[in-house]
Design an enzyme around this catalytic site. Sequence first.
Site, PDB file in Angstrom:
ATOM      1  N   ASP A  83      29.314  37.820  44.399  1.00 19.89           N
ATOM      2  CA  ASP A  83      30.496  38.687  44.428  1.00 19.89           C
ATOM      3  C   ASP A  83      30.175  40.137  44.074  1.00 19.89           C
ATOM      4  O   ASP A  83      31.056  40.996  44.135  1.00 19.89           O
ATOM      5  CB  ASP A  83      31.586  38.150  43.489  1.00 19.89           C
ATOM      6  N   CYS A  99      36.565  31.317  55.645  1.00 20.79           N
ATOM      7  CA  CYS A  99      37.020  32.690  55.476  1.00 20.79           C
ATOM      8  C   CYS A  99      35.954  33.616  56.003  1.00 20.79           C
ATOM      9  O   CYS A  99      34.925  33.179  56.507  1.00 20.79           O
ATOM     10  CB  CYS A  99      37.356  32.982  54.028  1.00 20.79           C
ATOM     11  N   ARG A 137      43.503  41.975  46.549  1.00 20.54           N
ATOM     12  CA  ARG A 137      43.369  40.583  46.116  1.00 20.54           C
ATOM     13  C   ARG A 137      42.606  40.462  44.805  1.00 20.54           C
ATOM     14  O   ARG A 137      42.747  39.477  44.089  1.00 20.54           O
ATOM     15  CB  ARG A 137      42.641  39.754  47.185  1.00 20.54           C
ATOM     16  N   LYS A 183      40.265  37.371  37.574  1.00 24.35           N
ATOM     17  CA  LYS A 183      40.952  36.630  38.639  1.00 24.35           C
ATOM     18  C   LYS A 183      40.406  35.203  38.754  1.00 24.35           C
ATOM     19  O   LYS A 183      41.165  34.239  38.787  1.00 24.35           O
ATOM     20  CB  LYS A 183      40.749  37.360  39.976  1.00 24.35           C
ATOM     21  N   ASN A 184      39.085  35.094  38.819  1.00 24.98           N
ATOM     22  CA  ASN A 184      38.492  33.778  39.070  1.00 24.98           C
ATOM     23  C   ASN A 184      38.559  32.838  37.872  1.00 24.98           C
ATOM     24  O   ASN A 184      38.297  31.649  38.005  1.00 24.98           O
ATOM     25  CB  ASN A 184      37.040  33.924  39.540  1.00 24.98           C
ATOM     26  N   ARG A 220      33.560  27.181  54.249  1.00 22.53           N
ATOM     27  CA  ARG A 220      33.731  26.842  52.839  1.00 22.53           C
ATOM     28  C   ARG A 220      33.974  25.335  52.725  1.00 22.53           C
ATOM     29  O   ARG A 220      35.106  24.882  52.659  1.00 22.53           O
ATOM     30  CB  ARG A 220      34.899  27.636  52.245  1.00 22.53           C
TER      31      ARG A 220
END
Length: 421
Positions: A306, A118, A398, A24-25, A123
């Site tokens: 993460d 978030c 997500r 994803k990233n 951020r």
Amino acid sequence: MSMDRYVITGKQRLEGSLRVSGAKNASLPLLAATLLTKGTSTLLEIPVLADITHMIEVLKHLGCGVVRQNEALLVNAGTLSSCEVDEALMRQMRASNLILGPLLARNGRVKISRPGGCAIGTRPMDQHIKGLQQLGVKVKEKHGYIEAWADHLQGSDVYLDVPSVGATENIMMTAVLAKGTTIIRNAAREPEIVDLQNFLNKMGARVHGAGMDVLRIEGVDQLYPAEHTVIPDRIEAGTHMIAAVMTEGDVVLENVIPEHLEPVIAKLRQAGANVTLLNDSVRVQHQGRIRSVDLKTMPYPGFPTDMQPQFMAMLSGAEGTSIITETIFENRFQHVDELCRMGAQITVEGRTSVIRGRETLEGAFVEATDLRAGAALFLAALAAEEATVLEKVDHIDRGYENLEEKYRQLGAKLRRVIQKG
Ligand code: UD1
């Protein structure tokens, strides 16, 4: 956002093999980078995830044509017609700020609603903005919008105060079309940066040094569409590795780059897990309780933030006491209270948490507060006694493609309850 839940019956041993999806990233900056050419780029292994759908919506909103064709995602940026993104779209996902750099490089102008904070912390974007200013970009922040423009992009020396992944990517994607050479010092070293460099260079850019802390970018006049396969998702792989350990299972993960998982594998081994590296796969086997370990999140190649919540879930069942220090995000312990509902014994003091390992976790009603917190609770549920009801699993969607299917295939007992309305 709908609010589906998982009902998970714990203590099922996971066994078998599964294929890890594209990262994803890595996909998000690659999608943003397609804006840099006037043609159609092809990206392979882009996962089907909510965050990716949001980025595609942003690209379409800007005028790009985006289609999925079997395994490939085709982005035609030749039809670009706007360089503004409003609040409704920006708020859905923070990473949409990655269009800042490419739109400036392509168009010399961009206006986006400032992405909000978030669940895991504030951020800031100061490093992105500072870097762009260094390349000759004017930036105005007003009414919650960031407006940036440049008549002329000039290569320059940029020093980042913190090795921000997003800032490094944004500055790279601007500098590729600037006049002259840009040096980014204290750049982020994550594998996703290397993947972006590879894609940009296929487009005709001249970027060197990704994976190290100094990047050198020689600007070119034009870039051309390219084809690229995104790297496997190291965080997804790491999550499955922990699932294997926590269920005393035996799981082979295909489509991984073991080198990207080094910090995670080192900690798993220190905790006593049996990890075997093969070429592009890893096997994780475990029996009995794991040992406690201490860890501290750091920029790559340090231990990834993460993976912190998932490790905490695992260490909740370890023999002994572990200490986890979170240095990247100030508010990334939201999973603690929920894990405690499942019987974990964790206390938090500032950026440090102390986890006293328990023999077993118990099923409970818990709630995902963000993506990786959700993953941690999912893992805890797999190992817990009896059933867990995990609410708000849309957060997990997500970042994990086909989670339910993948875990069923390994022998997990779970079902998704769709909430209507
Ligand atoms: C990326 C990842 C995210 C991961 C994070 C850290 C994507 C889409 N997301 O997010 O999953 O958790 O890296 O590995 O790739 N900072 C500043 N000023 C800035 C920018 C960042 O001070 O201008 C700080 C942040 O507050 C944070 C640290 O830098 O403490 C790291 O953030 P950053 O690397 O920018 O994270 P993202 O790129 O947003």
